[in-house]
Design an enzyme around this catalytic site. Sequence first.
Site, PDB file in Angstrom:
ATOM      1  N   LYS A 231      66.977  12.600 -79.855  1.00 54.27           N
ATOM      2  CA  LYS A 231      66.880  12.283 -81.245  1.00 54.27           C
ATOM      3  C   LYS A 231      65.377  12.381 -81.475  1.00 54.27           C
ATOM      4  CE  LYS A 231      64.869   8.219 -79.217  1.00 54.27           C
ATOM      5  NZ  LYS A 231      63.279   7.658 -79.513  1.00 54.27           N
TER       6      LYS A 231
ATOM      7  N   HIS B 232      62.542  18.051 -66.331  1.00 55.04           N
ATOM      8  CA  HIS B 232      62.402  19.577 -66.852  1.00 55.04           C
ATOM      9  C   HIS B 232      61.150  19.993 -66.167  1.00 55.04           C
ATOM     10  CE1 HIS B 232      65.158  18.675 -70.285  1.00 55.04           C
ATOM     11  NE2 HIS B 232      64.685  19.709 -70.582  1.00 55.04           N
TER      12      HIS B 232
END
Lengths: 281, 185
Positions: free
Chosen positions: B105, B40
């Site tokens: 999650k 990222h």
Amino acid sequence: MREISTNLVTNAVERLCIRAASDLPFNVEELIQKSIQTEESPLAKEILGKILENAEYARNNNLPICQDTGIACLFVEIGQELTITGGVLSEAINEGVRRGYKKAYLRKSVAKDPLFDRSNTEDNTPAIISYTSVPGDRMHIKLLPKGGGSENCGAVKMLRPADGIDGVKEFLLQSVIEAGGKPCPPIIIGIGIGATLNHSALLAKRALCRPLGSHNNNPNYAKLEQEILDEINRTGIGPQGLGGRTTALAVQIEYRPTHIACLPVAVDINCHANRYKEVTI
Amino acid sequence: MGENTKKITLPISEAEVRKLKAGDTVSITGVVYTARDMAHKYIIEGLLAKGSLPMDVKGQAIYYTGSTPAIPGQIIGSCGPGSGYRMDPYAPFLIEQGLRIMIGKGPINKTVIEAMKKHGAVYLAAIGGTGAIIARTVKKAEVVAYENLGPDAILRLEVENFTSIVAIDSNGNNLYAEAISKFGQ
């Protein structure tokens, strides 16, 4: 004096790494099974069922339970009447980690430098090793491969002695609520109380290696474990943080004498994949 | 999971993604890209410097996983979800570029949720710690970028019936935020 070679240690550590990754201690599954019966949320029940299915599938097929096969944390007890020959013990342990992670296709999850060079060491070393000396001529090795998601949710706080039991409970509950769904609940909680800043954290990690569901031998701490577990399971965080009764499977406390002015408390949260293996050489 | 599972195929339109509601179980078929922390960082640095991305994210999904290496003969190793909040500093940039689905999650922050509401995106929760069975839904895996990152390289995964739960929808309904008020005693 008994003599053992570092090769023996390397081989033992290699086997521990391989077994720990895919063979979850059975008592985790027993505790999850039990919690399914008391769980109110249908979604939570489904999640717990998937976790059990995964644990069984991983064990039967020798696959890692989780892709985060952890940083290798080892607790090594060395008998004072034991001599280790053939090299440096820490190097032998790291070689075992290196071989185990390579051989079993486990993920290498160690960054070289926490701040300035986060490239991967590519062999999952260095391991985090803690040594203690004990009577006798044996070596006991415990391996806890610790995942990053749950590790990031740990905390240490230096409370005032006046904060007492309520202060300890409040800090622990706050830590678990703040962690929420991040550490993959249902979680296992290791707690270290006493000693010093650094040592309380070590006690907390070591508490995670205790057989799950066992209680501290001191009845005061055993009672505290149960009270904290009950409070945590009343929060509603639930499996994966998506709501439910089953937030924690076990709370395990270790304690030590401390400075007269201090009350250190450390909490080390582990995910439901509370993987550990041990061996005596 | 569940008899009310919604089947979705990727790429997905804004209109379709806005139909997904927190609490829905979805089964995904199509291409998802993997990317985590360092990937990222590189993606956003590239986007800000050159205005380009290593893959087209329009209508796509990014799965926050870093798998174990594939055992010879297997497509991929264990590949469960990683924590979503670690991508909070980056996710809004990708949502602005048309990313529709993030799969991870655990909770994510308000800034990301605001971007999801504004542009139309959802956050799905896969079950953390079930990477061995999730791997069975991956039919093909290939490296797209940043191979040097090892487990954190960007992969293009072709998945079939990859199951997850809508944890936060495009209206900002949030199962993580509701958990304590709904189930707390």
